[in-house]
Design a protein around this motif. Structure first.
Motif, short mmCIF file in Angstrom:
data_model
loop_
_atom_site.label_atom_id
_atom_site.label_comp_id
_atom_site.label_asym_id
_atom_site.label_seq_id
_atom_site.Cartn_x
_atom_site.Cartn_y
_atom_site.Cartn_z
N LEU A 47 0.83 -1.10 0.08
CA LEU A 47 -0.06 0.06 0.02
C LEU A 47 0.86 1.10 0.00
O LEU A 47 0.72 2.15 -0.72
CB LEU A 47 -0.95 0.08 1.23
CG LEU A 47 -1.63 1.43 1.40
CD1 LEU A 47 -2.49 1.70 0.16
CD2 LEU A 47 -2.59 1.19 2.78
N GLN A 48 2.00 1.36 0.73
CA GLN A 48 2.66 2.27 0.92
C GLN A 48 3.44 2.68 -0.30
O GLN A 48 3.58 3.99 -0.93
CB GLN A 48 3.62 2.50 1.98
CG GLN A 48 4.31 3.82 2.40
CD GLN A 48 3.11 4.82 2.68
OE1 GLN A 48 2.33 4.75 3.70
NE2 GLN A 48 3.21 6.08 1.94
N LYS A 49 3.73 1.54 -0.93
CA LYS A 49 4.31 1.88 -2.19
C LYS A 49 3.65 2.65 -3.29
O LYS A 49 3.79 3.53 -4.08
CB LYS A 49 4.98 0.48 -3.02
CG LYS A 49 6.32 0.18 -2.47
CD LYS A 49 6.66 -1.23 -2.89
CE LYS A 49 8.11 -1.58 -2.46
NZ LYS A 49 8.62 -3.07 -3.20
N ARG A 50 2.23 2.05 -3.34
CA ARG A 50 1.16 2.63 -4.22
C ARG A 50 0.83 3.95 -4.18
O ARG A 50 0.66 4.68 -4.97
CB ARG A 50 -0.11 1.73 -4.25
CG ARG A 50 0.19 0.50 -4.81
CD ARG A 50 -1.07 -0.72 -4.60
NE ARG A 50 -2.31 -0.04 -5.26
CZ ARG A 50 -3.40 -0.14 -4.50
NH1 ARG A 50 -3.59 -0.81 -3.31
NH2 ARG A 50 -4.50 0.32 -5.03
N ILE A 51 0.58 4.33 -2.72
CA ILE A 51 0.52 5.59 -2.37
C ILE A 51 1.52 6.52 -2.57
O ILE A 51 1.47 7.70 -3.32
CB ILE A 51 0.04 5.90 -0.86
CG1 ILE A 51 -1.30 5.15 -0.61
CG2 ILE A 51 0.09 7.24 -0.35
CD1 ILE A 51 -1.80 5.10 0.92
N ASP A 52 2.80 6.26 -2.46
CA ASP A 52 3.94 6.87 -2.74
C ASP A 52 4.07 7.28 -4.30
O ASP A 52 4.55 8.27 -4.66
CB ASP A 52 5.22 6.30 -2.23
CG ASP A 52 5.36 6.33 -0.75
OD1 ASP A 52 4.70 7.14 -0.21
OD2 ASP A 52 6.30 5.74 -0.22
N GLU A 53 3.62 5.99 -4.98
CA GLU A 53 3.81 6.16 -6.53
C GLU A 53 2.90 7.06 -6.93
O GLU A 53 3.22 7.92 -7.79
CB GLU A 53 3.46 4.81 -7.03
CG GLU A 53 3.71 4.62 -8.54
CD GLU A 53 4.98 4.44 -9.03
OE1 GLU A 53 5.39 4.69 -10.36
OE2 GLU A 53 5.86 4.05 -8.25
N TYR A 54 1.62 7.33 -6.31
CA TYR A 54 0.71 8.21 -6.84
C TYR A 54 1.11 9.52 -6.51
O TYR A 54 1.22 10.44 -7.56
CB TYR A 54 -0.58 7.84 -6.01
CG TYR A 54 -1.69 8.84 -6.48
CD1 TYR A 54 -2.34 8.93 -7.48
CD2 TYR A 54 -1.88 10.13 -5.65
CE1 TYR A 54 -3.28 9.80 -7.91
CE2 TYR A 54 -2.64 11.08 -6.05
CZ TYR A 54 -3.57 10.98 -7.25
OH TYR A 54 -4.24 11.89 -7.32
N PHE A 55 1.70 10.01 -5.32
CA PHE A 55 1.95 11.04 -4.75
C PHE A 55 3.30 11.64 -5.73
O PHE A 55 3.56 12.84 -5.81
CB PHE A 55 1.89 11.31 -3.55
CG PHE A 55 0.52 11.65 -2.94
CD1 PHE A 55 -0.11 12.82 -3.24
CD2 PHE A 55 0.10 10.42 -2.33
CE1 PHE A 55 -1.53 12.98 -2.69
CE2 PHE A 55 -1.42 10.64 -1.60
CZ PHE A 55 -2.00 11.80 -2.11
N SER A 56 4.13 10.71 -6.15
CA SER A 56 5.42 11.15 -6.67
C SER A 56 5.28 11.24 -8.11
O SER A 56 6.28 11.84 -8.62
CB SER A 56 6.41 10.10 -6.19
OG SER A 56 6.47 8.82 -6.58
#
Length: 189
Positions: free
Chosen positions: A142-151
């Motif tokens: 999940l954190q990878k997916r959220i980070d991917e979205y915001f970066s």
């Protein structure tokens, strides 16, 4: 043809709101996540590759995603329009979608971005993971997916803003209130 991109980070409510928009406007929902999960479930060669990428928290390469998306659009030649959910995630994908739709005599009417902060996203996805057990909702992925979205993914918004196609809707609140705001945007077209 009435085509929209419903945009937002994982857990923003795209799937929930897409279903309501489909019912209201008789649009076809194309979720790249759903396409990936279907290929994974069927254990197609493509599904096996997608499974490996998702399990590592990576995005699926553009050429795979675009080919699946075009196949879905082509399956529905009489559609009133489409809601694209989870796509595009990059400016090259947005340009490829524009080019593909243009070849069909159509275009994206608008992009609606559901605005939800990271704290709310984390709560929602934790709840969804409990309810559905989706592998891509596990904490480490999940954190990878959220980070991917915001970066990375969020940088698609200026592409559509430059075309005067971007509308932002607060994605926090009651589902029906958010839906009413979405309908107000769609009704402009």
């Amino acid at each position: 043809m009435l085509n929209f991109v419903l945009f937002g980070p994982p857990g923003a409510g795209k799937g929930t709101q897409s279903q309501k928009l489909i019912d209201q406007y008789q649009l076809i929902h194309i979720s790249t996540g759903d396409l990936f999960r279907a290929h994974i479930k069927n254990q197609s060669p493509l599904g096996q590759r997608v499974s490996e990428l998702i399990a590592d928290g990576q995005l699926v390469p553009d050429e795979i995603t675009i080919a699946m998306l075009e196949e879905e659009v082509d399956k529905n030649p009489g559609a009133k329009g489409f809601i694209f959910d989870g796509f595009p995630r990059t400016v090259p994908q947005a340009a490829a979608l524009d080019e593909f739709l243009e070849s069909k005599g159509s275009s994206i009417a608008g992009v609606i971005a559901l605005d939800v902060d990271q704290e709310e996203l984390t709560k929602r996805i934790a709840q969804r993971q409990l309810e559905t057990g989706r592998v891509d909702d596990q904490a480490d992925k999940l954190q990878k997916r959220i980070d991917e979205y915001f970066s990375k993914t969020i940088h698609v918004l200026p592409y559509y803003e430059a075309q005067n196609k971007l509308s932002k809707v607060n994605g926090i609140g009651k589902i029906d209130d958010i839906f009413a705001e979405l309908c107000a945007v769609v009704d402009k077209y």
